[in-house]
Enzyme design. Sequence first.
Site, short mmCIF file in Angstrom:
data_model
loop_
_atom_site.label_atom_id
_atom_site.label_comp_id
_atom_site.label_asym_id
_atom_site.label_seq_id
_atom_site.Cartn_x
_atom_site.Cartn_y
_atom_site.Cartn_z
N ASN A 51 9.74 79.24 -27.94
CA ASN A 51 10.04 80.65 -27.26
C ASN A 51 10.64 81.94 -28.55
O ASN A 51 11.71 81.76 -28.63
CB ASN A 51 10.50 80.60 -25.90
N LYS B 254 10.89 84.46 -28.24
CA LYS B 254 11.61 86.19 -27.69
C LYS B 254 11.05 87.15 -28.32
O LYS B 254 10.09 87.33 -28.16
CB LYS B 254 13.14 85.63 -27.92
N HIS C 188 12.29 82.47 -17.20
CA HIS C 188 13.67 82.64 -18.30
C HIS C 188 15.08 82.74 -17.93
O HIS C 188 14.95 84.07 -17.01
CB HIS C 188 13.44 82.97 -19.08
N GLU D 184 17.27 84.55 -19.08
CA GLU D 184 17.13 86.43 -19.59
C GLU D 184 16.79 87.17 -19.16
O GLU D 184 17.19 87.80 -18.59
CB GLU D 184 16.69 86.09 -21.09
N GLU E 74 16.93 74.40 -18.91
CA GLU E 74 17.76 75.36 -19.40
C GLU E 74 19.25 75.92 -19.25
O GLU E 74 19.55 76.72 -18.14
CB GLU E 74 16.64 76.77 -19.99
N GLY F 40 20.97 79.73 -27.19
CA GLY F 40 21.72 80.47 -28.05
C GLY F 40 23.18 80.17 -28.43
O GLY F 40 23.31 80.89 -28.97
N SER G 151 19.24 75.97 -27.34
CA SER G 151 19.88 74.91 -29.08
C SER G 151 19.89 73.32 -29.34
O SER G 151 20.08 72.77 -29.83
CB SER G 151 21.38 74.29 -29.08
C1 PEP Z 1 15.13 79.52 -24.34
O1 PEP Z 1 15.93 80.65 -24.56
O2 PEP Z 1 14.27 79.25 -23.86
C2 PEP Z 1 15.87 78.60 -25.30
C3 PEP Z 1 15.75 77.47 -25.37
O3 PEP Z 1 16.88 79.52 -27.10
P1 PEP Z 1 17.59 78.31 -28.19
O4 PEP Z 1 16.49 77.72 -28.20
O5 PEP Z 1 17.45 79.45 -28.75
O6 PEP Z 1 19.05 77.39 -26.89
#
Ligand code: PEP
Length: 257
Positions: free
Chosen positions: A11, A13, A101, A103, A173, A179, A219
């Site tokens: 992703n 983003k 997601h 976000e 997630e 993040g 992460s």
């Molecule tokens: C995401 O936002 O889908 C995600 C997994 O981000 P990160 O790996 O940076 O935590």
Amino acid sequence: MTKRKPLIAGNWKMNNTVSEAVVLAQEISNGYEKDWAELVDVCVCPPSVDLKAVRGVFLFDRTKVAVGAQNVYYEPKGAFTGEISVDMLSEIGCEYCIIGHSERRELFGETNEGVNLKAKALIAGRIKPIVCVGESLAVRDEGAYLDYVRVQVRAAFAGIEASEAAEAVVAYEPIWAIGTGRTATPEQAEEVCAAIRATLAELFGAEVAEGMRVLYGGSMNEGNAELLLAMPDIDGGLIGGASLKAGSFLTIVKAAL
Ligand code: PEP
């Protein structure tokens, strides 16, 4: 038991202009080894303006890396300024689309009902939804996180038949891990991914649920991917930050082989 083929999805983003996206896609393509395709599905989800160019890189190189979008609107066409339809994604060869997601839920008001409408529209257009679910730190600390995620899964798939759901993907997630550099432990991630599969089994029957892919995201990186991917109900990863460097992303792909 069905052997599920893992999926590693990046992703990106809101990162990478078209020219930057082409460079990253080319680096991924250069490092991708053709025989991986038998063992793992790989997908990158760039910003929508980059999709066509990124797809072009993989098509030209005949690299089996799919492209996915980060969002879609459920109406087929019309006066929906700023939105993108399933047909638009389909015509440029998108195989996947992330929906729900955290976000988008937190910053752009995406609701469980909206996620459900998007899932239905994507399935009808033969694009595989990657349905994101996951709890905040407050919900986890309170202890009700399994119920919270079960509600999100049931809502996302409301009114969808088992035969339609089989190709859909769910990504667990936890918001506190996105993040933040604070990854869920493999056991924490497995507990929720197993609960997601049990919920899918209630909705669609055990056989369909056994064939559906449940990813972990939050992460995930080169250092922790192997242990997370070794868990029985984790069928791949949705990778944010670590998908922006070809080397890290490809190392995670290798961990899924
Ligand atoms: C995401 O936002 O889908 C995600 C997994 O981000 P990160 O790996 O940076 O935590």
